[in-house]
Structures are given as C-alpha cells and as structure tokens.
Design an enzyme around this catalytic site. Structure first.
Site, PDB file in Angstrom:
ATOM      1  N   LYS A   1       0.980  -1.319   0.045  1.00 16.49           N
ATOM      2  CA  LYS A   1      -0.024   0.200   0.132  1.00 16.49           C
ATOM      3  C   LYS A   1       1.117   1.282   0.045  1.00 16.49           C
ATOM      4  O   LYS A   1       1.915   1.124   0.706  1.00 16.49           O
ATOM      5  CB  LYS A   1      -0.889   0.093   1.175  1.00 16.49           C
ATOM      6  CG  LYS A   1      -1.858   1.353   1.401  1.00 16.49           C
ATOM      7  CD  LYS A   1      -2.797   1.304   2.287  1.00 16.49           C
ATOM      8  CE  LYS A   1      -2.310   1.436   3.772  1.00 16.49           C
ATOM      9  NZ  LYS A   1      -1.843   2.703   4.021  1.00 16.49           N
TER      10      LYS A   1
ATOM     11  N   GLU B   1      -9.159   7.613   4.062  1.00 16.04           N
ATOM     12  CA  GLU B   1      -8.917   7.992   5.717  1.00 16.04           C
ATOM     13  C   GLU B   1      -9.364   9.231   5.812  1.00 16.04           C
ATOM     14  O   GLU B   1      -8.995  10.285   5.256  1.00 16.04           O
ATOM     15  CB  GLU B   1      -7.271   7.632   5.703  1.00 16.04           C
ATOM     16  CG  GLU B   1      -7.141   8.053   7.394  1.00 16.04           C
ATOM     17  CD  GLU B   1      -5.723   7.648   7.991  1.00 16.04           C
ATOM     18  OE1 GLU B   1      -5.173   7.053   7.220  1.00 16.04           O
ATOM     19  OE2 GLU B   1      -5.538   8.056   9.186  1.00 16.04           O
TER      20      GLU B   1
HETATM   21  O1  KIV Z   1      -0.647   2.434   8.973  1.00 14.91           O
HETATM   22  C1  KIV Z   1      -1.774   2.234   9.019  1.00 14.91           C
HETATM   23  O2  KIV Z   1      -2.387   1.630  10.120  1.00 14.91           O
HETATM   24  C2  KIV Z   1      -2.991   2.462   8.025  1.00 14.91           C
HETATM   25  C3  KIV Z   1      -4.181   2.566   8.346  1.00 14.91           C
HETATM   26  C4  KIV Z   1      -4.655   3.900   9.293  1.00 14.91           C
HETATM   27  C5  KIV Z   1      -5.127   2.413   7.112  1.00 14.91           C
HETATM   28  O3  KIV Z   1      -2.450   3.003   6.940  1.00 14.91           O
END
Ligand code: KIV
Length: 258
Positions: free
Chosen positions: A112, A181
């Site tokens: 991600k 988010e």
């Molecule tokens: O790092 C994380 O926990 C995230 C979430 C807030 C989606 O990216």
C-alpha cells in the site's frame, strides 16, 4: 491461496460493504486475528506510533516494516497481508518497485502507498511486476508535517473531486482497492459509489465504504494514550494488562524469601 487469489477475493467484495480489515504487527496477533476470520491484515506504518513510540509515521523505515511483516508472515495467514511502503521508500518508480519487491519477498501479498495522481507511475511500475497495490487517499499520515496536523478531507465539492481524480489515476495504474482515511461520510459514500474497486474506510463513518479498517490497538484498547474519536474499542486490554501486572507484583512481594 496465492496473493492474486486473495486479492481477487477482496476485489469481489465490491458493493457488499463487508470487508473487515485490521492492522497487525506481530506473529501471535496475526494468528489470533486470522483464526477469527479477518479478511485483511495490514502491516501499517502506524506501527511507528502504536508499537515503536514515535510521534507519527514519518519516522518509520523499511527495516521496521520488514521486521514486523516477517513476524506476521510466519503465521501464514489465510487473510490478505498488505504491507505499507514507508515514507521516503517510493520517491521514484524504480525505488517504489525495489521497495515493493523486498516487501513481497518478505511475505506481503500486496503493498500500500499513500497519494493519488503523483503516485500513478509508481503504482504502474509495481503492478507491472505482478505485485498487487492498494491505494490510500483522503488524509495521508505521511504528510502530517507538511499539512500541519491531521485534517478531515472531502469537506468541499473541490476536495471530493480531487480525491476522485486521484482514485481514477490509481485505478488506471492498476490498484485493486483504496483505503479512504478521514474523509467525510458523504464524500466517502460518493467516492465508493463512483469507483469500480473496493474502498476500505477508516474515520469515514459507518456503511460509507466497501469495508472498514481499524488500527488493532484501537479495537483492543491497548494504546490508551491516544484514541482517535472514531475508534470503537471492543475490549480494554490496557486496564487488564495493568491489573494483571499489579496482581503479579503483589503476589511476588507477598511471597518474599522463605
Ligand atoms: O498504517 C496504518 O495503520 C494505515 C491505516 C490507518 C489504514 O495505513
């Protein structure tokens, strides 16, 4: 299941609103959450705050994520394991691909990254190498210093259009899902309805996305020093830990030396 099969299962949930995702940073938690039936485990850079004690995610390095990802991967979860690309590890498409490859080799099924249009070429480079990518739009924690705090997004039609344009650029580049988010519920629902891939919300209200993600310490009540307003703890591990430690200390002290 292969990473691609796991990704296809998540992508197939578009419209159902039922994707349940949690962050996860270690082996026992990965086993427990997986045995409970969670769909997605995110080795997120939130570990910088809730595990490593940094003030924000800008201190997290690739070595940190790899260390925790390897522990999660040892649990061989059935859930889709996504790992975050930390800040400064995806400044160019070449660097993004190299970082994604090291996370994939360490056991991530997908990676991600944060941002929209400016990340499209990086997403293209990673997906072309066969590594699935999840996007992250709305409030971007890696930009907290530039933005001077954590601000809600999607408050105006312009902001919503900007998020949608980012989503479209990411979709064209091949992402299979997008984390939203801290986007207003109205904007999150509008974006979710407008795009063909799942949205996974955090701080976006209830039933506005195709699924939800929570930071596991918010769910478990195990990080009481900062609790976001949208957190819905299901238990209070901080209190039970303190209680257990107090009982242990009292027992040892009462035994003394014979
Ligand atoms: O790092 C994380 O926990 C995230 C979430 C807030 C989606 O990216």
């Amino acid at each position: 299941m292969t990473p691609q099969e796991k990704v296809a299962a998540i992508a197939g949930n578009k419209g159902a609103g039922s994707i349940a995702a949690l962050t996860c940073y270690d082996y026992p938690m990965a086993r427990l959450l997986d045995e409970a039936g969670i769909d997605v485990l995110l080795v997120g850079d939130s570990l910088g705050m809730v595990v490593l004690g940094f003030p924000d995610t800008t201190h997290v390095t690739l070595a940190h994520i790899l260390h925790h990802l390897e522990a999660v991967a040892r649990a061989k979860p059935k859930a889709l394991v996504i790992a975050d690309l930390p800040i400064r590890t995806y400044d160019t498409p070449e660097q993004a691909l190299e970082t994604a490859r090291s996370l994939f080799a360490a056991g991530a099924d997908a990676v991600k990254l944060e941002g929209g249009i400016r990340q499209a070429e990086k997403v293209r480079a990673i997906t072309a190498a066969g590594i699935p990518v999840c996007g992250h739009l709305g409030m971007l924690p890696q930009r907290v210093l530039e933005e001077g705090g954590y601000h809600k997004k999607g408050k105006t039609p312009e902001q919503t259009r900007e998020i949608l344009a980012g989503a479209q650029a990411l979709i064209d580049a091949g992402v299979f899902a997008i984390v939203l988010e801290s986007v207003t519920p109205t904007a999150a629902a509008e974006i979710t309805a407008a795009i063909p891939i799942p949205t996974i919300g955090i701080g976006c209200g209830e039933s506005t996305c195709d699924g939800e993600i929570a930071v596991v310490t918010d769910l478990l009540g195990s990080f009481p020093w900062f609790v976001p307003p949208f957190a819905k703890p299901e238990t209070d591990l901080a209190s039970s830990t303190t209680e257990a430690a107090k009982k242990y200390i009292a027992r040892i002290r009462s035994q003394g030396r014979q």
